[in-house]
Design a protein around this motif. Structure first.
Motif, PDB file in Angstrom:
ATOM      1  N   VAL A   1      -9.308   1.733   5.073  1.00  0.00           N
ATOM      2  CA  VAL A   1      -9.253   1.834   3.620  1.00  0.00           C
ATOM      3  C   VAL A   1      -9.113   0.418   3.072  1.00  0.00           C
ATOM      4  O   VAL A   1      -8.158  -0.291   3.398  1.00  0.00           O
ATOM      5  CB  VAL A   1      -8.072   2.703   3.160  1.00  0.00           C
ATOM      6  N   TRP A   2     -10.061   0.009   2.256  1.00  0.00           N
ATOM      7  CA  TRP A   2     -10.123  -1.380   1.802  1.00  0.00           C
ATOM      8  C   TRP A   2      -8.983  -1.715   0.849  1.00  0.00           C
ATOM      9  O   TRP A   2      -8.430  -0.848   0.167  1.00  0.00           O
ATOM     10  CB  TRP A   2     -11.465  -1.659   1.148  1.00  0.00           C
ATOM     11  N   ALA A   3      -8.657  -2.982   0.813  1.00  0.00           N
ATOM     12  CA  ALA A   3      -7.582  -3.473  -0.054  1.00  0.00           C
ATOM     13  C   ALA A   3      -7.837  -3.055  -1.499  1.00  0.00           C
ATOM     14  O   ALA A   3      -8.948  -3.193  -2.023  1.00  0.00           O
ATOM     15  CB  ALA A   3      -7.479  -4.998   0.052  1.00  0.00           C
TER      16      ALA A   3
ATOM     17  N   ALA B   1      -3.614  -0.729  -1.359  1.00  0.00           N
ATOM     18  CA  ALA B   1      -4.418   0.492  -1.462  1.00  0.00           C
ATOM     19  C   ALA B   1      -3.510   1.679  -1.771  1.00  0.00           C
ATOM     20  O   ALA B   1      -2.300   1.641  -1.508  1.00  0.00           O
ATOM     21  CB  ALA B   1      -5.190   0.736  -0.172  1.00  0.00           C
ATOM     22  N   ARG B   2      -4.091   2.723  -2.318  1.00  0.00           N
ATOM     23  CA  ARG B   2      -3.340   3.926  -2.678  1.00  0.00           C
ATOM     24  C   ARG B   2      -4.058   5.147  -2.105  1.00  0.00           C
ATOM     25  O   ARG B   2      -5.200   5.436  -2.474  1.00  0.00           O
ATOM     26  CB  ARG B   2      -3.241   4.072  -4.197  1.00  0.00           C
TER      27      ARG B   2
ATOM     28  N   ALA C   1       0.844  -1.199   0.000  1.00  0.00           N
ATOM     29  CA  ALA C   1       0.000   0.000   0.000  1.00  0.00           C
ATOM     30  C   ALA C   1       0.880   1.250   0.000  1.00  0.00           C
ATOM     31  O   ALA C   1       2.053   1.207   0.374  1.00  0.00           O
ATOM     32  CB  ALA C   1      -0.923   0.018   1.210  1.00  0.00           C
ATOM     33  N   ALA C   2       0.305   2.381  -0.436  1.00  0.00           N
ATOM     34  CA  ALA C   2       1.051   3.630  -0.536  1.00  0.00           C
ATOM     35  C   ALA C   2       0.317   4.760   0.161  1.00  0.00           C
ATOM     36  O   ALA C   2      -0.902   4.898   0.031  1.00  0.00           O
ATOM     37  CB  ALA C   2       1.284   3.986  -2.002  1.00  0.00           C
TER      38      ALA C   2
ATOM     39  N   GLY D   1      -4.524   6.294  13.706  1.00  0.00           N
ATOM     40  CA  GLY D   1      -5.498   5.277  14.087  1.00  0.00           C
ATOM     41  C   GLY D   1      -6.228   4.706  12.891  1.00  0.00           C
ATOM     42  O   GLY D   1      -7.434   4.468  12.940  1.00  0.00           O
ATOM     43  N   VAL D   2      -5.510   4.424  11.809  1.00  0.00           N
ATOM     44  CA  VAL D   2      -6.099   4.027  10.530  1.00  0.00           C
ATOM     45  C   VAL D   2      -5.561   2.668  10.114  1.00  0.00           C
ATOM     46  O   VAL D   2      -4.414   2.316  10.411  1.00  0.00           O
ATOM     47  CB  VAL D   2      -5.783   5.084   9.447  1.00  0.00           C
ATOM     48  N   VAL D   3      -6.382   1.896   9.404  1.00  0.00           N
ATOM     49  CA  VAL D   3      -5.943   0.653   8.785  1.00  0.00           C
ATOM     50  C   VAL D   3      -6.053   0.811   7.275  1.00  0.00           C
ATOM     51  O   VAL D   3      -7.128   1.136   6.755  1.00  0.00           O
ATOM     52  CB  VAL D   3      -6.795  -0.545   9.237  1.00  0.00           C
ATOM     53  N   VAL D   4      -4.950   0.586   6.582  1.00  0.00           N
ATOM     54  CA  VAL D   4      -4.922   0.672   5.118  1.00  0.00           C
ATOM     55  C   VAL D   4      -4.688  -0.737   4.581  1.00  0.00           C
ATOM     56  O   VAL D   4      -3.689  -1.382   4.906  1.00  0.00           O
ATOM     57  CB  VAL D   4      -3.803   1.610   4.641  1.00  0.00           C
ATOM     58  N   GLY D   5      -5.591  -1.224   3.754  1.00  0.00           N
ATOM     59  CA  GLY D   5      -5.517  -2.572   3.238  1.00  0.00           C
ATOM     60  C   GLY D   5      -4.428  -2.756   2.198  1.00  0.00           C
ATOM     61  O   GLY D   5      -3.854  -1.794   1.676  1.00  0.00           O
TER      62      GLY D   5
END
Length: 358
Positions: free
Chosen positions: A340-342, A326-327, A309-310, A319-323
């Protein structure tokens, strides 16, 4: 020979989007799949044979761990084709156990990070001639957990699942020692909950069920916030693990990662293999998985950035989750539990939680 069962079949829905592409126990935690830390602890406690009770993405476990020899273990695998609950899952793998009917078998939940003394729990089990001995820990608010009151001798009096007015702050911490014959007595081929059926049934029969209470480090890694904390605490050395692929310290940077000289990577952060942290970026108390990119001037706090992911220039994550893959474009601001979904793509300056005024 000491044996253990690890229950690793859950889908990990609370950790999505990370678990859309990875089984929860296989998510890299302080640089290695979380399950590696549990297996290392089991080996250190004298366990020789482990049976993994798998289901979701079952093939990934054997592909990574093989026969277990690299960890000093012998690992067997059983795939649960339909959900059987905790008790049903334990019974489903019993055919691969080699212990005699009166020998102890340790049961681990696959999403608990614990520093308690497994050997001491096992010693108490043997000393009391128990059918089951549970690890119990004390929490400030026990209402979301299974509460376990004990008598003066440490014998379990009741199992109270998520009661609104718990009589004790001692909770079921998810590590059990079973007498092998108790495992064999669990009904086969149907859903069984140890918390709601097996344990209450043993108490009704006045079987010897004991609690082992220890106030060691304990964390359920079922949420993104807890996952980040667990990884951070392993890197910082708050909880020890022989599986940590580097020395404890303020950060763990894996082979092939590229961290700019003026970037700040602190707070027990992990930078995965092949990941990049650009000039002036800040990564604090976070997990960057393999191949992740944090561009110049971005700020990533208490967050997870998935594999490949970028995070764009000047973007802030807290406090975020980035799949995976993801961009997130430049100069976005995502806070307070955003996910943020994959494979998703967020354009530059698309989302903010505050004004963009300087």
């Amino acid at each position: 020979m000491l044996e253990a069962i690890l229950l690793v079949g859950g889908k990990g829905t609370r950790l999505r989007p990370l678990t859309l592409t990875c089984a929860k126990p296989m998510i890299p935690t302080a640089g290695v799949p979380f399950l590696t830390h549990q297996l290392a602890r089991a080996a250190a406690a004298g366990v020789e044979h482990v049976v993994l009770a798998t289901s979701y993405r079952a093939e990934t476990f054997s592909a990574h761990f093989g026969d277990g020899s690299q960890l000093g273990l012998r690992i067997s695998y059983v795939t649960e084709t339909e959900p059987l609950g905790t008790g049903g899952g334990i019974r489903n793998v019993a055919g691969l156990l080699e212990s005699g009917p009166d020998e102890p078998v340790i049961i681990f939940n696959g999403d608990v990070l614990s520093g308690h003394d497994i050997g001491a729990q096992l010693a108490l089990h043997r000393d009391r001639g128990a059918d089951v001995t549970l690890h119990l820990t004390e929490v400030e608010d026990p209402r979301a957990f299974g509460c376990v009151p004990l008598d003066a001798d440490g014998r379990v009096e009741a199992f109270l699942e998520k009661t609104p007015d718990p009589p004790t702050n001692r909770i079921n911490a998810g590590c059990y020692v079973f007498r092998r014959s108790v495992i064999d007595a669990i009904p086969r081929g149907r859903v069984v909950s140890v918390e709601r059926e097996t344990f209450p049934g043993l108490l009704a029969a006045r079987a010897p069920v004991y609690g082992y209470v220890e106030a060691a480090y304990w964390l359920d890694l079922g949420t993104p916030e807890a996952f980040v904390k667990g990884s951070r605490d392993l890197v910082l050395g708050t909880i020890a693990s022989t599986a940590l692929p580097g020395p404890v310290g303020d950060r763990l940077v894996l082979d092939g990662a590229d961290v700019a000289p003026d970037a700040q990577v602190t707070g027990g952060s992990t930078v995965g293999a092949g990941a990049t942290v650009g000039a002036g970026a800040v990564v604090d108390g976070s997990v960057l998985l393999d191949g992740a990119l944090v561009e110049a001037g971005a700020v990533v706090r208490s967050s997870v950035v998935g594999a490949g992911a970028a995070v764009g220039r000047g973007t802030v994550l807290d406090g975020v989750v980035v799949g995976e893959a993801a961009r997130i474009g430049a100069h976005n601001e995502l806070l307070a539990g955003a996910r943020v979904w994959a494979g998703a793509e967020l354009p530059d300056k698309a989302v903010r939680f505050s004004s963009d005024a300087s």
